[in-house]
Every structure is written in C-alpha cells, then in structure tokens.
Motif scaffolding. Structure first.
Motif, PDB file in Angstrom:
ATOM      1  N   ASP A 104       0.813  -1.214   0.000  1.00 16.42           N
ATOM      2  CA  ASP A 104       0.000   0.000   0.000  1.00 16.42           C
ATOM      3  C   ASP A 104       0.848   1.267   0.000  1.00 16.42           C
ATOM      4  OD1 ASP A 104      -2.304  -1.417  -0.115  1.00 16.42           O
ATOM      5  OD2 ASP A 104      -3.052  -0.860   1.872  1.00 16.42           O
ATOM      6  N   ALA A 105       1.988   1.221   0.676  1.00 21.04           N
ATOM      7  CA  ALA A 105       2.854   2.399   0.713  1.00 21.04           C
ATOM      8  C   ALA A 105       3.352   2.742  -0.687  1.00 21.04           C
ATOM      9  CB  ALA A 105       4.036   2.156   1.653  1.00 21.04           C
ATOM     10  N   ALA A 106       3.723   1.730  -1.448  1.00 25.21           N
ATOM     11  CA  ALA A 106       4.176   1.966  -2.825  1.00 25.21           C
ATOM     12  C   ALA A 106       3.034   2.472  -3.690  1.00 25.21           C
ATOM     13  CB  ALA A 106       4.758   0.678  -3.402  1.00 25.21           C
ATOM     14  N   LEU A 107       1.842   1.905  -3.537  1.00 21.79           N
ATOM     15  CA  LEU A 107       0.691   2.347  -4.322  1.00 21.79           C
ATOM     16  C   LEU A 107       0.373   3.811  -4.043  1.00 21.79           C
ATOM     17  CD1 LEU A 107      -1.768   1.899  -6.135  1.00 21.79           C
ATOM     18  CD2 LEU A 107      -2.987   0.977  -4.138  1.00 21.79           C
ATOM     19  N   ARG A 108       0.344   4.189  -2.784  1.00 23.29           N
ATOM     20  CA  ARG A 108       0.033   5.577  -2.433  1.00 23.29           C
ATOM     21  C   ARG A 108       1.098   6.533  -2.977  1.00 23.29           C
ATOM     22  NH1 ARG A 108      -3.809   5.819   1.793  1.00 23.29           N
ATOM     23  NH2 ARG A 108      -4.416   3.726   2.496  1.00 23.29           N
ATOM     24  N   ALA A 109       2.351   6.135  -2.856  1.00 24.43           N
ATOM     25  CA  ALA A 109       3.432   6.984  -3.362  1.00 24.43           C
ATOM     26  C   ALA A 109       3.342   7.150  -4.869  1.00 24.43           C
ATOM     27  CB  ALA A 109       4.786   6.396  -2.961  1.00 24.43           C
ATOM     28  N   LEU A 110       3.024   6.077  -5.572  1.00 26.91           N
ATOM     29  CA  LEU A 110       2.897   6.129  -7.030  1.00 26.91           C
ATOM     30  C   LEU A 110       1.775   7.060  -7.463  1.00 26.91           C
ATOM     31  CD1 LEU A 110       3.256   2.359  -7.981  1.00 26.91           C
ATOM     32  CD2 LEU A 110       4.723   4.197  -8.805  1.00 26.91           C
ATOM     33  N   VAL A 111       0.616   6.881  -6.864  1.00 30.90           N
ATOM     34  CA  VAL A 111      -0.546   7.672  -7.276  1.00 30.90           C
ATOM     35  C   VAL A 111      -0.323   9.147  -6.988  1.00 30.90           C
ATOM     36  CG1 VAL A 111      -2.999   8.073  -6.870  1.00 30.90           C
ATOM     37  CG2 VAL A 111      -2.136   5.734  -7.046  1.00 30.90           C
ATOM     38  N   MET A 112       0.207   9.463  -5.814  1.00 32.21           N
ATOM     39  CA  MET A 112       0.415  10.868  -5.473  1.00 32.21           C
ATOM     40  C   MET A 112       1.491  11.498  -6.362  1.00 32.21           C
ATOM     41  SD  MET A 112      -1.971  11.131  -3.406  1.00 32.21           S
ATOM     42  CE  MET A 112      -1.774  12.857  -2.929  1.00 32.21           C
ATOM     43  N   ALA A 113       2.521  10.740  -6.690  1.00 34.57           N
ATOM     44  CA  ALA A 113       3.564  11.262  -7.591  1.00 34.57           C
ATOM     45  C   ALA A 113       2.978  11.528  -8.976  1.00 34.57           C
ATOM     46  CB  ALA A 113       4.720  10.278  -7.678  1.00 34.57           C
TER      47      ALA A 113
END
Length: 354
Positions: free
Chosen positions: A271-280
């Motif tokens: 989830d941390a990677a998913l959130r970082a990807l979407v926000m970037a």
C-alpha cells in the motif's frame, strides 16, 4: 445481404485491406505501423488469431484477437482478447459474424487458448451478449480526481473569457501541485525511469499478491508502453535504493472541453508503494495542466478502497466499462474465479482502447 464469401485465416498482405476497412468503418486514422505493432510485434503475437471473410478477392469481414497471458493463482493461462471486429455493410447480419467467430474459436482451441476476455463498447457488448455467448464478469468503474478549478469556474460562470480561464487553470494547478508535493512517503520517485530488469524483479515478487492478472513482465511492458507508434505514455516508478517497488503508467488526452490524465497501468508491492505512485503521478499531471486524473478500477478490490481514500471519486456520472468472458474449454480454476470479482485485476492498459 450478400452470401458470396468464404472464411479463411490471415495471410501476409491482408493487413492493407484490413487496416483500410478499420479506418473507414471506425472513422480512425491508424497507420500500418500501428497495426504491425499491435498484431505482429507483441511478445506473444499470433497471426493465426486473425480470421477474415473474403468475396471476389476483397476482405469483407474481420474477426481477430490479440493473445493475453493470465497469471492465475500461480498458473499461466493463454486466453484471447477480441479486437477490431467489423463486417462490410453489404454483408452485415449475424451470419458472417457467427461463421468468423466459429472459425476463430476452432483456431484458438487448436493453439492452446481456452477462451477470451474483452472490454467491449456498447455496440459490441450488445452483439456479443446476443450472438457470441459473452458472459459478464464485472464492470470497471472510472474514478476521477480534480487537479485544478478551471472546469468549476466554467460551470458556474458562463462565457468566462479565455484569458481568465487560462489564469485560473495555471494558478489552481500550481496550488494543487504544491499541495500534492508536500505529501511525505518513505519511497522515493525514480526520475526518468524506463522499464528495465528491476521491473521483472518486481513482477516476480508481487505477482502472487494478485490472484488473477495479465502477465506484466519486461518484454510485455516495453512492447505495450514504450514501442507503440503515435501514442505517448509516461512512466512513474518508486523505490528505495536499487529496488523498484512499483510503477504507474499514464497518458494525457485532450478532449473538446477538458484535458484528462488517464492512469492506464499500475503494479505495486504494498500500500505504501501504491500511495506513493498515485500521489507522484497526480503531482506530475497537475504540473502539466491536466484538469482531471482518471483511474478505472474494480470496486470489489482493495485497490478501490485505497484510491477512493486518496480522493478519487465516481462523481460526474462516468460510464462503467463491462468486462466480459467466454470459455470454449473447461478450466476449473477460472470457472470458479468468475464467481468472485474481487480476485481479478484488470486495468485500462489491458484493453486495446487507449
């Protein structure tokens, strides 16, 4: 309706007539280079999946699929995705279509495929359900995220001067961009990332986290997003050290009234990677003046929960996209899986529509 035709498999050179008819019937301007990319250059391309109807030396019907490799609970399964189906107006009716689809089914069964999945438009969906035995799997919901206030002002204030509209877009995009950049994440964005061996390592680590999805290995990703003619995709990746922990692919399309940033593919480790990807990705889209980011997701999955928590919503009455299937050969795992939509992960990029 004329009946002076016969059904056969593709032969070298058919693509010229096929592509000409495709452009005429669907009002497109697809080049032969794009046809070749789609049907010849895929890592799993199979020209045997192209069936045509011919009459007096002319192609009058076309029923084709592109191969898809599903990763289903540890097993790789070969299926097809029907695309670009058409029948010349002089030969319209169910007879030509049904005969092409039957020949197509015979061919793909001989070659080890067990059935097909598709993302049909409204017309193809109606025909498929009525004639081609399509069954419903689920619907992909199109969620949106506002990235500036231009459309809101246009809606509230009619006849807004173009210069003021542009000013509102720039100023509000800047605000959204700054706000998004303040989000703190453990993983860093990898600048200028293009797919390399690290994405194969990512696939091998995470494919088991998704019960059923299309294979996303390095050859596929390079073909699908880096080599397609006439279309431009952008890749965002996050990671720590030398490791890639997730990637996201988007494209920008300019509509008549809006500029949309469409997220077409995404693979993540947690989830941390998913959130970082979407926000970037949202930050980049905002910087480019995009009005809305769009993400097609399956409501039955945990992805939907994360995306809506980040601020995506279904407002605006955006259409849902049906996902359909048809099995010509028995496969116990898939036949059980179609009863549970939460097991499936499909994205915009799994279709040929963008």
């Amino acid at each position: 309706m004329k009946t002076d035709y016969f059904i056969r498999c593709y032969k070298e050179g058919d693509e010229i007539q096929i592509n000409d008819h495709f452009n005429e019937i669907f009002n497109e301007k697809r080049s032969l280079q794009e046809w070749e990319w789609k049907f010849k250059r895929s890592p799993v391309s199979d020209l045997n999946l192209i069936i045509v109807a011919e009459a007096a030396g002319k192609i009058v019907g076309h029923y084709a699929s592109i191969p898809m490799i599903l990763h289903c609970m540890g097993e790789r399964i070969m299926v097809v995705q029907p695309v670009d189906t058409f029948v010349h107006p002089d030969y319209r009716g169910t007879k030509v279509l049904v005969e092409m689809s039957r020949r197509h089914e015979d061919v793909y069964l001989e070659r080890g495929y067990i059935g097909g999945f598709g993302f049909p438009n409204r017309q193809a969906y109606v025909v498929g359900k009525r004639i081609l035995k399509y069954a419903d799997l689920f619907k992909l919901s199109e969620l949106s995220y506002r990235l500036n206030l231009r459309q809101s002002f246009k809606y509230r204030f009619k006849h807004l001067p173009a210069s003021l509209e542009k000013t509102i877009q720039k100023a509000s995009s800047k605000y959204y961009s700054i706000s998004l950049s303040r989000q703190q994440h453990e993983l860093g964005v990898i600048d200028g990332y293009t797919f390399d061996q690290c994405v194969d390592d990512l696939w091998n680590r995470v494919c088991g986290h998704f019960p059923i999805l299309c294979v996303r290995d390095l050859p596929y990703l390079r073909w699908r997003y880096l080599s397609v003619p006439s279309k431009e995709y952008h890749v965002v990746a996050v990671g720590k050290g030398e490791e890639v922990n997730g990637y996201l692919v988007y494209t920008i399309r300019e509509m008549e009234e809006t500029v949309e940033g469409v997220i077409v593919d995404c693979l993540w480790e947690d989830d941390a990677a998913l959130r970082a990807l979407v926000m970037a990705a949202l930050g980049r889209l905002s910087e480019e003046g995009v009005d809305y980011a769009l993400f097609r997701v399956n409501k039955a999955t945990a992805l939907y929960e994360v995306i809506t928590e980040l601020g995506f919503s279904g407002e605006g009455n955006r259409a849902e996209v049906p996902v359909v299937y048809y099995f010509a050969k028995s496969h116990a795992a898939l036949e059980n899986a179609v009863r549970d939509p939460s097991l499936w992960y499909f994205t915009y990029g799994d279709s040929d529509g963008i």
